[in-house]
Write an enzyme that holds these catalytic residues in place. Structure first.
Site, PDB file in Angstrom:
ATOM      1  CD  GLU A  64     -39.739 -35.278 -46.775  1.00  0.00           C
ATOM      2  OE1 GLU A  64     -39.171 -35.522 -46.933  1.00  0.00           O
ATOM      3  OE2 GLU A  64     -40.431 -33.705 -47.566  1.00  0.00           O
ATOM      4  CG  ASP A  76     -43.040 -34.001 -51.723  1.00  0.00           C
ATOM      5  OD1 ASP A  76     -42.177 -34.786 -50.932  1.00  0.00           O
ATOM      6  OD2 ASP A  76     -43.032 -33.704 -53.088  1.00  0.00           O
ATOM      7  CG  ASP A 131     -35.550 -33.403 -45.852  1.00  0.00           C
ATOM      8  OD1 ASP A 131     -36.155 -34.132 -45.786  1.00  0.00           O
ATOM      9  OD2 ASP A 131     -35.147 -32.546 -46.569  1.00  0.00           O
TER      10      ASP A 131
END
Length: 228
Positions: free
Chosen positions: A121, A118, A49
């Protein structure tokens, strides 16, 4: 470590061959599949991230040298939000190689926006750790492609734009109410109503509450703009 045929194929779709394949294996392992001998991808997601954020910040500054922070922030948010990350994950079929526990498998985890966002990332972090920032940056810019150049000048999401519309007129923030939920547990469909204190409201239906709220906010904004 030797990668499975599926992960070798994924490497090709991704555009990066890992010198440390264990990083890729960890990046595609959801917490529902973690064990004492198998790390999940949550720590990599945290790092990825931040790497993604730095790359997009640099890219936006380079693309528009006169943009203010107020103009750059919504563009940045549009490029790094979960919906965009999930779109990129679908582009390279990340869902096909995610390692999921039985409960996530049965609930359609390979298609879930949150898991896909997710996951990409975590993959970004794996590339960063495997080959360094410059390689990760090049990969991100390739995967995001025209999204970076085409991000709208006013890239605020609909809920933010509607809230700012209300605040500018001295109104409290909009409310969001779940009108109905249908479909099986692994693929629910939500209908959400967005409403202002003054009575204006609009509904929208989508596969997640977040998407339905955004769509309802967009519908209400469009309605408000027509009567101005």
């Amino acid at each position: 470590m030797k990668l499975s045929a599926e992960l070798r194929s994924f490497q090709d779709r991704l555009g990066h061959k890992f010198s440390r394949p264990e990083l890729l294996a960890q990046a595609v392992t959801h917490a529902s599949m973690s064990s004492a001998n198998r790390d999940d991808n949550q720590r990599l997601e945290f790092l990825g991230d931040r790497v993604l954020g730095l790359v997009m910040s640099e890219a936006l500054l380079a693309l528009d040298k006169r943009a203010t922070e107020g103009q750059l922030a919504p563009r940045f948010n549009a490029l790094v939000r979960k919906e965009t990350c999930a779109d990129v994950a679908r582009q390279i079929d990340l869902g096909a190689v995610l390692r999921l526990g039985r409960s996530e498998m049965l609930s359609g985890g390979r298609r879930k926006q949150a898991l896909l966002g997710d996951g990409i990332e975590a993959v970004i972090a794996a590339v960063y750790l495997d080959a360094g920032f410059d390689v990760a940056k090049a990969l991100i810019l390739t995967l995001w492609g025209d999204r970076v150049h085409d991000v709208e000048d006013d890239a605020r999401d609909a809920k933010t734009a509607l809230q700012e519309w209300a605040q500018a007129r001295g109104l409290p923030p909009p409310s969001y109410t779940e009108v109905s939920r249908s479909g099986p547990d692994h693929a629910p469909v939500f209908t959400i109503a967005a409403a202002l204190e003054t009575g204006e409201n609009e509904k929208a239906t989508a596969g997640s509450k977040r998407q339905a709220e955004q769509a309802a906010a967009g519908n209400l904004l469009a309605k408000l703009e027509k009567v101005q």
